[in-house]
Write a protein that holds these residues in place. Structure first.
Motif, PDB file in Angstrom:
ATOM      1  N   GLY A  10       1.676  -7.731  -2.030  1.00  0.00           N
ATOM      2  CA  GLY A  10       1.024  -8.501  -0.892  1.00  0.00           C
ATOM      3  C   GLY A  10      -0.350  -8.090  -0.807  1.00  0.00           C
ATOM      4  O   GLY A  10      -0.832  -7.295  -1.200  1.00  0.00           O
ATOM      5  N   MET A  11      -1.068  -8.952  -0.191  1.00  0.00           N
ATOM      6  CA  MET A  11      -2.464  -8.795  -0.134  1.00  0.00           C
ATOM      7  C   MET A  11      -2.940  -9.321   1.508  1.00  0.00           C
ATOM      8  O   MET A  11      -2.339 -10.520   2.032  1.00  0.00           O
ATOM      9  N   ALA A  12      -3.727  -8.621   2.007  1.00  0.00           N
ATOM     10  CA  ALA A  12      -4.406  -8.996   3.245  1.00  0.00           C
ATOM     11  C   ALA A  12      -5.834  -9.154   3.018  1.00  0.00           C
ATOM     12  O   ALA A  12      -6.292  -8.135   2.596  1.00  0.00           O
ATOM     13  N   PHE A  13      -6.555 -10.169   3.607  1.00  0.00           N
ATOM     14  CA  PHE A  13      -8.024  -9.995   3.418  1.00  0.00           C
ATOM     15  C   PHE A  13      -8.628 -10.051   4.761  1.00  0.00           C
ATOM     16  O   PHE A  13      -8.153 -11.066   5.657  1.00  0.00           O
ATOM     17  N   VAL A  66      -4.597  -4.635  -1.242  1.00  0.00           N
ATOM     18  CA  VAL A  66      -3.474  -4.987  -1.935  1.00  0.00           C
ATOM     19  C   VAL A  66      -2.368  -3.974  -2.104  1.00  0.00           C
ATOM     20  O   VAL A  66      -2.539  -2.968  -2.589  1.00  0.00           O
ATOM     21  N   ASP A  67      -1.113  -4.360  -1.726  1.00  0.00           N
ATOM     22  CA  ASP A  67      -0.031  -3.407  -1.539  1.00  0.00           C
ATOM     23  C   ASP A  67       0.997  -3.632  -2.490  1.00  0.00           C
ATOM     24  O   ASP A  67       1.322  -4.718  -2.623  1.00  0.00           O
ATOM     25  N   VAL A  68       0.964  -2.734  -3.738  1.00  0.00           N
ATOM     26  CA  VAL A  68       1.848  -2.965  -4.673  1.00  0.00           C
ATOM     27  C   VAL A  68       3.450  -2.175  -4.576  1.00  0.00           C
ATOM     28  O   VAL A  68       3.236  -1.110  -4.811  1.00  0.00           O
ATOM     29  N   GLY A  69       4.131  -2.836  -4.121  1.00  0.00           N
ATOM     30  CA  GLY A  69       5.214  -2.217  -4.013  1.00  0.00           C
ATOM     31  C   GLY A  69       6.341  -2.133  -5.077  1.00  0.00           C
ATOM     32  O   GLY A  69       5.985  -2.805  -5.989  1.00  0.00           O
ATOM     33  N   GLY A  70       7.688  -1.860  -4.762  1.00  0.00           N
ATOM     34  CA  GLY A  70       8.482  -1.715  -5.774  1.00  0.00           C
ATOM     35  C   GLY A  70       8.921  -3.458  -6.047  1.00  0.00           C
ATOM     36  O   GLY A  70       9.037  -3.790  -7.316  1.00  0.00           O
TER      37      GLY A  70
END
Length: 274
Positions: free
Chosen positions: A150-153, A142-146
């Motif tokens: 987004g999430m990649a499984f 889980v990429d929590v940006g500004g």
């Protein structure tokens, strides 16, 4: 994951101290055009960090370039500074996009990088870039940006799902500004003030809960044990705890979460054969 931890610590140190290392072979550049920061990462042919530089961003919103001229100027200036420090030209690059943005917006992001004189050899999803540097074969990144989460499984080193939602660190700041009746700029400073971490968390907790609920829903059809949290916004106090409470999964927070994705982008550069 000692290898990735060492790499991330080295990369963060290079940025914070504004230094560079002697590279081995040709260089690869990762360009992360984030909502909160523009980060350039440079690695060598052994995939070791060589240099890096970061700049506060106002030109990108949720993966969309809102000020093309300014974004191009900043990337060009950052590239030039790195070249001066390294005393050699930077040629080949990769960049990244939040999952789900249109091909047209992805092309604009690539154009910004190319306008700085770099050859873009690859455009990758941001969570995929993060998973690469963390060497993840199974689990959710889980990429929590500004601007986005987004999430990649991954299962057996293959991408099963890649999704994105427009909520991130900027939304936390907006909620904080509204609750305290202050400017967005002041709210951003307070959000980063460790002395007020408990107060900040109590106000923005619903935003984090929304992010965690999104991830829980995305993962509902799949079985997994681990969620890896990256991105600058994931540094918020108790962020990981909220994700655990919502998902009941093992939450892993790598070191230097702000720099995981930029490092991973550089790993996706395709160098031409000699």
């Amino acid at each position: 994951m000692p290898t990735s931890e060492n790499v991330l610590h080295q990369f963060a140190q290079l940025i914070n101290q504004q230094t560079c290392k002697q590279p081995f072979g040709r260089l690869k550049v990762g360009v992360d055009l984030g909502t909160a920061n523009i980060v350039l990462s440079v690695i060598d042919e052994k995939n070791q960090p060589v240099a890096g530089i970061a700049y506060p961003s106002t030109m990108i919103k949720d993966g969309i370039v809102v000020d093309y001229a300014k974004a191009s100027q900043i990337v060009s200036e950052l590239k030039q500074k790195l070249e001066e420090n390294l005393q050699q030209s930077l040629i080949y690059a990769a960049t990244a996009i939040p999952p789900g943005i249109s091909s047209g917006n992805a092309k604009v992001i690539a154009n910004v990088v190319e306008s700085a004189g770099l050859i873009v050899t690859n455009v990758v999803d941001e969570p995929v870039a993060a998973a690469t540097v963390l060497q993840i074969k199974n689990g959710a990144v889980v990429d929590v940006g500004g601007g986005t989460t987004g999430m990649a499984f991954f299962r057996h080193n293959k991408i099963i799902l890649s999704v994105d939602e427009p909520t991130g660190g900027t939304h936390m700041t907006l909620v904080l500004a509204g609750a305290l009746g202050i400017s967005v700029e002041n709210a951003e400073q307070i959000k980063k003030n460790a002395a007020r971490a408990d107060e900040v968390f109590s106000i923005i907790k619903p935003v984090i809960e929304k992010m965690a609920a999104l991830v829980k829903n995305w993962l509902q059809p799949y079985r997994t044990k681990n969620i890896y949290l990256v991105g600058g916004a994931s540094c918020i106090k108790n962020f990981a705890r909220v994700f655990h409470e919502q998902t009941r999964l093992n939450i892993i927070c790598p070191p230097e979460p702000l720099y995981v994705t930029p490092m991973g982008i550089a790993l996706h550069v395709h160098l031409p054969q000699r």
